[in-house]
Design a protein around this motif. Sequence first.
Motif, PDB file in Angstrom:
ATOM      1  N   ALA A 254     -22.418 -36.346  11.961  1.00  0.00           N
ATOM      2  CA  ALA A 254     -23.373 -35.247  12.171  1.00  0.00           C
ATOM      3  C   ALA A 254     -22.937 -34.426  13.385  1.00  0.00           C
ATOM      4  CB  ALA A 254     -24.783 -35.810  12.366  1.00  0.00           C
ATOM      5  N   GLN A 255     -22.457 -35.108  14.417  1.00  0.00           N
ATOM      6  CA  GLN A 255     -21.999 -34.416  15.631  1.00  0.00           C
ATOM      7  C   GLN A 255     -20.744 -33.592  15.358  1.00  0.00           C
ATOM      8  OE1 GLN A 255     -22.512 -38.183  17.675  1.00  0.00           O
ATOM      9  NE2 GLN A 255     -23.557 -37.170  19.367  1.00  0.00           N
ATOM     10  N   ASN A 256     -19.823 -34.157  14.562  1.00  0.00           N
ATOM     11  CA  ASN A 256     -18.622 -33.401  14.145  1.00  0.00           C
ATOM     12  C   ASN A 256     -19.030 -32.091  13.467  1.00  0.00           C
ATOM     13  OD1 ASN A 256     -16.961 -35.554  14.879  1.00  0.00           O
ATOM     14  ND2 ASN A 256     -16.596 -36.256  12.793  1.00  0.00           N
ATOM     15  N   LYS A 260     -18.454 -28.220  14.934  1.00  0.00           N
ATOM     16  CA  LYS A 260     -17.621 -27.250  14.216  1.00  0.00           C
ATOM     17  C   LYS A 260     -18.379 -25.935  14.039  1.00  0.00           C
ATOM     18  CE  LYS A 260     -14.587 -26.816  10.218  1.00  0.00           C
ATOM     19  NZ  LYS A 260     -15.250 -25.872   9.278  1.00  0.00           N
ATOM     20  N   ILE A 261     -19.644 -26.048  13.639  1.00  0.00           N
ATOM     21  CA  ILE A 261     -20.464 -24.841  13.432  1.00  0.00           C
ATOM     22  C   ILE A 261     -20.602 -24.074  14.752  1.00  0.00           C
ATOM     23  CG2 ILE A 261     -22.821 -24.051  12.913  1.00  0.00           C
ATOM     24  CD1 ILE A 261     -22.933 -26.459  10.892  1.00  0.00           C
ATOM     25  N   GLY A 298     -17.700 -34.370  18.509  1.00  0.00           N
ATOM     26  CA  GLY A 298     -18.819 -33.510  18.881  1.00  0.00           C
ATOM     27  C   GLY A 298     -18.605 -32.867  20.242  1.00  0.00           C
ATOM     28  N   MET A 299     -17.385 -32.980  20.776  1.00  0.00           N
ATOM     29  CA  MET A 299     -17.095 -32.439  22.103  1.00  0.00           C
ATOM     30  C   MET A 299     -16.338 -31.117  21.993  1.00  0.00           C
ATOM     31  SD  MET A 299     -18.400 -34.724  24.002  1.00  0.00           S
ATOM     32  CE  MET A 299     -17.908 -33.964  25.541  1.00  0.00           C
ATOM     33  N   LEU A 300     -16.764 -30.147  22.780  1.00  0.00           N
ATOM     34  CA  LEU A 300     -16.018 -28.889  22.846  1.00  0.00           C
ATOM     35  C   LEU A 300     -16.243 -28.270  24.213  1.00  0.00           C
ATOM     36  CD1 LEU A 300     -18.078 -26.162  22.477  1.00  0.00           C
ATOM     37  CD2 LEU A 300     -18.338 -27.253  20.254  1.00  0.00           C
ATOM     38  N   SER A 368     -28.218 -27.586  13.886  1.00  0.00           N
ATOM     39  CA  SER A 368     -27.312 -26.634  14.547  1.00  0.00           C
ATOM     40  C   SER A 368     -27.979 -25.270  14.755  1.00  0.00           C
ATOM     41  CB  SER A 368     -26.015 -26.489  13.750  1.00  0.00           C
ATOM     42  OG  SER A 368     -26.300 -26.090  12.429  1.00  0.00           O
ATOM     43  N   ASP A 369     -28.863 -24.883  13.858  1.00  0.00           N
ATOM     44  CA  ASP A 369     -29.583 -23.604  14.021  1.00  0.00           C
ATOM     45  C   ASP A 369     -30.343 -23.578  15.337  1.00  0.00           C
ATOM     46  OD1 ASP A 369     -28.671 -22.796  11.607  1.00  0.00           O
ATOM     47  OD2 ASP A 369     -30.578 -23.020  10.531  1.00  0.00           O
TER      48      ASP A 369
END
Length: 383
Positions: A254-256, A260-261, A298-300, A368-369
Amino acid sequence: MKNKSMGINTICTHIGEVKDEQYKGAISPLFMSNSYAYENVEVSRYPRYFNTPNQEALCKKIAALEKTEAGLILSSGMAAVSTALLAYLKKGDHVVVQQTIYGGTYNFIVEEFPKYGIEYDFTDGFLEEDFKSKIKKNTRVIYVETPSNPLMKITDLTMISRLAKDNGLISLIDNTFASPINQTPIDFGIDVVIHSATKYLGGHSDICAGAIASSQAHIDQIWNLAKNLGGSLSEYAVWLLERSMKTLALRVRAQNNNAKIIAEWLTENPLVSQVFYPGLKSHPNHSIAKKQMNGYTGMLSFELEKSINGKTFLNSLRLIKPSMSLAGVESTILAPSKASHALLGEEERKKQGISEGLLRLSVGIEDSDDLILDLKQAFTKSN
Ligand SMILES: *Cc1c(COP(=O)(O)O)cnc(C)c1O
């Protein structure tokens, strides 16, 4: 239970369970005892021997996820890092360390190694020649972390393991950022896998723990030191970690997806000058990431345009919390130059490409929204 053909969620849920023989309960009972009947074996059960029922069970789960023969649970990520490194290094030995690594690991090496007469060199980059050029006659260990914090740079694991084998070195990886869901370094020939279980394995920002996965022979060598250093984890935290790991694959996937989004949304945002996410085709190491990862974490991190007031931006976020730690189910954010990498100093940060306007986002499992709405309103307030 054999896990040869088992799916990842089944492994997360069931491997290593302690059977409740007495009451047939659905979950592992928690054995708090620190004293067990002497069974006429060489090593009796004792918490600091890492062999209580709950510890043994959780080690099996970690090993199954990392596809190794054995595992070890320790009291923190740093207990895992320090024990694993010291298990292979003695006075006069040398270790090649990847340039950008977790701050605590960096501190451990530069503050403690000189006391023990252990030599080290940090690489100048992430490429083969950067590592190769630092290998000396007395080099014993090569240490990497990929993806690395905070720019999500990727080190080629096949290259590292080949370099290690060609030079008779032990290869160690800190696999915390990827988690075993996104990357299993053993598949690429890496010898020893280390985790801060405080992060994705725990995943709820409420446990401090570490883990090591490797062959039985390597785990035996590390165990020999671990029992002397004494960094075992309390039974209750072990039990909580087992519970947390049942949802590891669900959470991480879910974090991936969320990351990405958000990474794609940030790329389109004119108030963001750069986005660092290995899942983006624009990431300089995307092709290596694609080769060795099953998901991009889930890291960026991203860099704010100069017109944005970073402090106002962070203070304006309502859902995304400021936090030093990462990988929890809740999204958190920090400015590496003011927090995780503050001690490095301006010059070293500049060398590593960590700018003042850089923010590291640990994406959680929220919708994500909602996360994008939160970022949007913070951009509006700080522009
Ligand atoms: C947090 C972290 C560690 C240290 O873990 P602790 O559980 O805080 O001791 C090591 N490596 C990485 C990549 C980390 O993020």
